[in-house]
Design a protein around this motif. Structure first.
Motif, short mmCIF file in Angstrom:
data_model
loop_
_atom_site.label_atom_id
_atom_site.label_comp_id
_atom_site.label_asym_id
_atom_site.label_seq_id
_atom_site.Cartn_x
_atom_site.Cartn_y
_atom_site.Cartn_z
N PRO A 122 -65.51 -23.69 -10.34
CA PRO A 122 -66.08 -22.92 -9.24
C PRO A 122 -65.11 -22.64 -8.09
O PRO A 122 -64.54 -23.57 -7.53
CB PRO A 122 -67.26 -23.78 -8.77
N ILE A 123 -64.89 -21.39 -7.81
CA ILE A 123 -64.17 -20.97 -6.60
C ILE A 123 -65.13 -20.13 -5.77
O ILE A 123 -65.48 -20.46 -4.65
CB ILE A 123 -62.90 -20.16 -6.95
N GLU A 126 -68.22 -22.23 -5.25
CA GLU A 126 -67.97 -23.63 -4.91
C GLU A 126 -69.06 -24.24 -4.02
O GLU A 126 -69.35 -25.42 -4.11
CB GLU A 126 -66.57 -23.82 -4.27
N ASN A 127 -69.65 -23.41 -3.17
CA ASN A 127 -70.71 -23.94 -2.29
C ASN A 127 -72.12 -23.69 -2.82
O ASN A 127 -73.09 -24.16 -2.25
CB ASN A 127 -70.61 -23.29 -0.91
N LYS A 130 -74.92 -26.22 -3.21
CA LYS A 130 -74.52 -27.39 -2.44
C LYS A 130 -74.97 -27.24 -1.00
O LYS A 130 -75.47 -28.17 -0.39
CB LYS A 130 -72.98 -27.47 -2.46
N GLU A 142 -68.13 -27.13 5.06
CA GLU A 142 -67.34 -27.02 3.83
C GLU A 142 -66.08 -26.18 4.09
O GLU A 142 -65.74 -25.31 3.31
CB GLU A 142 -68.17 -26.40 2.71
N ASP A 217 -74.55 -18.17 -0.55
CA ASP A 217 -73.43 -18.44 0.33
C ASP A 217 -73.03 -17.18 1.11
O ASP A 217 -71.90 -16.70 0.98
CB ASP A 217 -72.26 -18.94 -0.55
N ARG A 220 -69.65 -16.78 3.22
CA ARG A 220 -68.40 -16.60 2.49
C ARG A 220 -68.03 -15.11 2.43
O ARG A 220 -66.87 -14.74 2.57
CB ARG A 220 -68.62 -17.15 1.08
N ASN A 333 -63.75 -14.25 -2.90
CA ASN A 333 -62.52 -14.95 -3.29
C ASN A 333 -61.51 -15.07 -2.15
O ASN A 333 -60.55 -15.84 -2.25
CB ASN A 333 -61.84 -14.20 -4.45
N PRO A 336 -61.01 -18.69 0.17
CA PRO A 336 -60.29 -19.76 -0.53
C PRO A 336 -58.82 -19.43 -0.75
O PRO A 336 -57.98 -20.34 -0.69
CB PRO A 336 -61.02 -19.89 -1.86
N THR A 356 -60.74 -16.80 -11.37
CA THR A 356 -61.91 -17.02 -12.21
C THR A 356 -62.79 -15.78 -12.21
O THR A 356 -62.58 -14.86 -11.43
CB THR A 356 -62.76 -18.17 -11.65
N GLU A 372 -69.02 -19.75 -13.94
CA GLU A 372 -67.74 -19.30 -13.38
C GLU A 372 -66.64 -20.00 -14.16
O GLU A 372 -66.55 -21.22 -14.15
CB GLU A 372 -67.63 -19.62 -11.89
#
Lengths: 532, 170
Positions: A122-123, A126-127, A130, A142, A217, A220, A333, A336, A356, A372
């Motif tokens: 996960p990129i 990733e969250n 979560k 995060e 998310d 992001r 993306n 990150p 990814t 992912e």
């Protein structure tokens, strides 16, 4: 807002973490299986048991295994292993608490060590699953918005473009155009105003990864857009999102409001001279609006019809100003890459396709949901290992990728590593990332007709090859499927496909024949069997 | 649209409260012509559908030619120029749902309601619609009943729901 304030929010957020975290999926898939009631009951049960100091219940984004929803994940400080409960009913809330306290329950638990979970990298996600998408603090904790800080305070716009170029990131909307190159073109364009647009008009049937990012998310995306705006010199952004995604729209609105309140959007972000505002534009149901020139016409309040390129949006886009358009996953993306560096990102994936890709795995397959994986993962690994194969002893016959612009890849080609080039070579395409598994019961002529009907319906009508051609193709496919066609019709079909492909104005028409091409290529015998 | 048969209402003598609410939205967008789609969204939310009079009213307020407003309203799937039923049933016909049999579900719904997809029953009770993709592919086949998405549907389950509407049990 300063960096230390950002870190202070992170500290408070971590300090408040309770020993037990109960996360309930509140993304669209689980919500429609009743996860809101599950969350409400969990809240009530924790209260009733007097465990509020110990257990924290939160609504989070997508936990990926959509077919087993509603999903509830439990993380305990005392126990390193996370537990993922599936098909949780509202009345099961007490059982979840029992499970936390170590009592035996008959709750269905998912094995987190199965390939569906372990093979993911996960990129973008990733969250997801979560954090609470409705709380900006949850995102900041995060490392959220640190990438934006870094860019505004430590980097020149040209350095940002350079980093993205070096990372090798390519557009995740489907065509795979190098993102850094696009940014550099818009950065170079002259104009007293520039715009950044996020294309969140995820129209491909069978694709829902953008929806998931928006719902799980949203910050992001905002951070990615703000970084892009700084890099190219824009101060206004638009998110064009489908009206069919009401939860995504609501969460985006909340996210924008929260970011503005903290000064992470608006004027003089992080006390720099950089201003950036984002507005949401809601689509009104037109597949063609996913095409960039049509999308801009729609933002301008017009019929969403495309216009010929050049001029490209990078020179003359929204209201004639230079405009950068990227897809949701592309923007997701960005943060990150800034935080972890271009080399880190370029180290993942294949030679020409870095990073990814998020795929929406659906159709006749055991594990449906989001995955992912690094670029270069084979279809075999995705379908058989992660997806668990076709249920009820069926055999996978083909995978459809790329929606109506893509094609069907036969099982014989499942060893192919998935990247932009290899899918194109197979006569399909990456598209936005929908992956629909078909089994032996699926009739491929019907599938081709299904997609042609879609394109026929969704053609905007501006150019004749697409408007008339798709109708004729649909009629021919119907004729074949009804068993009334002769060999000559098949030849006519191929000829017409070729014509529509090469003479249509925009991507919709140009790619409309793709499902026919690919089914003809790999499943020609099914066509022939229907010919008189 | 026939010319001169309907005069665009300069204000709204009907005193309809919904028009006042629409005006507030138009004002919030500062009478910007590019906000047309946002305003049409609001209008269909308030009125349920876009009547010809309403389109003329919007055209007048935004100082746009009626042809432009009509053109936009008819281009997008989400705008309807005819009233919808009391209950709405939307069948997803996306690829994942298609592979899992949404066509059969649609056929059984058409039989149960005796109308075709896109139509409303003569008594104005039920509208049967289709959607291109709801993005709920993980729980295909999906159907939306009055705004609530239901996953893993079968012909039996959808007909049961429609039956409840038809017999007014809910």
């Amino acid at each position: 807002m300063e960096l230390n304030e950002l870190l202070e929010i992170t500290r408070i957020e971590h300090d408040q973490t309770k020993p037990v975290q109960v996360r309930c999926c509140t993304a669209a898939g689980c919500l429609s299986s009743g996860s809101q009631a599950v969350k409400d009951n969990l809240d009530a049960a924790v209260k009733a048991a007097g465990l509020e100091d110990k257990i924290h219940v939160s609504g989070v984004g997508c936990m990926r295994l959509c077919c087993q929803g509603p999903l509830v994940q439990v993380d305990q400080e005392s126990n390193k292993e996370s537990k993922l409960f599936e098909q949780v009913k509202p009345e099961d809330s007490v059982k979840v608490i029992d499970a936390i306290e170590g009592k035996e329950t008959n709750l269905k638990q998912q094995d987190l060590h199965q390939p569906f979970f372990t093979r993911q990298l996960p990129i973008v996600l990733e969250n997801s699953g979560k954090i609470d998408p409705e709380r900006i603090q949850s995102y900041i904790a995060e490392n959220g918005y640190q990438g934006l800080y870094q860019v505004l305070r430590e980097m020149k716009p040209s350095e940002v473009v350079e980093t993205i170029t070096k990372s090798g990131l390519r557009g995740r909307g489907g065509a795979g155009y190098p993102t850094g190159l696009k940014w550099a073109t818009v950065a170079k364009s002259k104009g007293d105003k520039k715009y950044v647009i996020c294309n969140a008009d995820e129209g491909d049937p069978g694709a829902f990864m953008d929806r998931s990012v928006l719902e799980s998310d949203p910050h992001r995306l905002l951070e990615g857009m703000a970084i892009a705006a700084y890099a190219i010199g824009a101060s206004q952004g638009y998110i064009y999102v489908r009206a069919e995604y009401p939860i995504a729209i609501k969460r985006l609105e909340t996210a924008i409001r929260q970011a503005q309140r903290l000064g992470l959007l608006g004027s003089q972000i992080f006390d720099s001279p950089f201003d950036f505002k984002i507005e949401i534009r809601i689509g009104a149901g037109a597949y063609v609006c996913g095409e960039e020139t049509a999308l801009m016409a729609s933002i301008e309040g017009k019929r969403g019809v495309p216009h010929p390129r050049p001029p490209y949006p990078a020179e003359s886009g929204l209201w004639g100003y230079p405009t950068l358009i990227n897809n949701v996953e592309t923007f997701a993306n960005i943060a990150p890459i800034i935080r972890k560096g271009a080399d880190w990102f370029a180290g993942i994936g294949t030679e020409k396709s870095k990073g990814t890709k998020v795929f929406a795995l659906a159709g006749k397959i055991r594990n449906t949901g989001l995955i992912e994986v690094p670029m270069g993962t084979t279809l075999e690994e995705i379908v058989q290992e992660m997806g668990g194969g076709v249920p009820d002893g069926g055999i996978a016959k083909a995978v459809q990728t790329g929606g109506p612009s893509g094609g069907c890849i036969p099982a014989s080609a499942f060893a192919t590593p998935v990247d932009y080039e290899s899918l194109t070579a197979l006569g399909s395409m990456m598209g936005s990332g929908g992956m629909i598994v078909m089994d032996q019961t699926t009739n491929m002529v019907d599938v081709a007709r299904f997609f042609m009907e879609f394109c026929m319906d969704e053609s905007c009508g501006k150019c004749i090859p697409c408007r008339v051609g798709t109708v004729q193709l649909h009629d021919l496919l119907t004729k074949i499927s009804d068993g009334k066609a002769a060999q000559a019709d098949l030849e006519l079909l191929e000829e017409l496909c070729d014509m529509v492909k090469h003479t249509s104005l925009c991507g919709l028409g140009q790619s409309a024949p793709n499902p026919v091409f690919s089914t003809l290529k790999y499943f020609r015998d099914e066509y022939l069997a229907l010919i008189r | 649209m026939k010319r001169n048969t309907v005069t665009p209402p300069a204000n709204h003598p009907s005193g309809d409260k919904r028009l006042k609410m629409l005006d507030a939205t138009i004002k919030r967008h500062q009478y910007q012509q590019d906000a047309l789609i946002e305003i049409l969204h609001r209008a269909s939310e308030l009125f349920g559908y876009l009547e010809l009079d309403l389109l003329l009213y919007i055209a007048h307020q935004l100082k746009l030619p009626p042809s432009r407003v009509y053109g936009v309203a008819t281009f997008y799937h989400l705008f309807s120029l005819a009233p919808k039923g009391k209950h709405n049933c939307v069948v997803c016909t996306g690829t994942a749902c298609y592979v899992k049999g949404s066509q059969e579900i649609l056929t059984s719904l058409e039989n149960a309601t005796a109308i075709k997809a896109g139509d409303t029953t003569p008594d104005g009770e039920i509208s049967l619609l289709t959607a291109r993709c709801l993005g709920a592919c993980g729980i295909a086949p999906a159907v939306v009943f009055d705004g609530a998405v239901a996953g893993n549907q079968t012909s039996e389950s959808v007909c049961k729901k429609i039956g409840e509407w038809q017999h007014g049990t809910k």
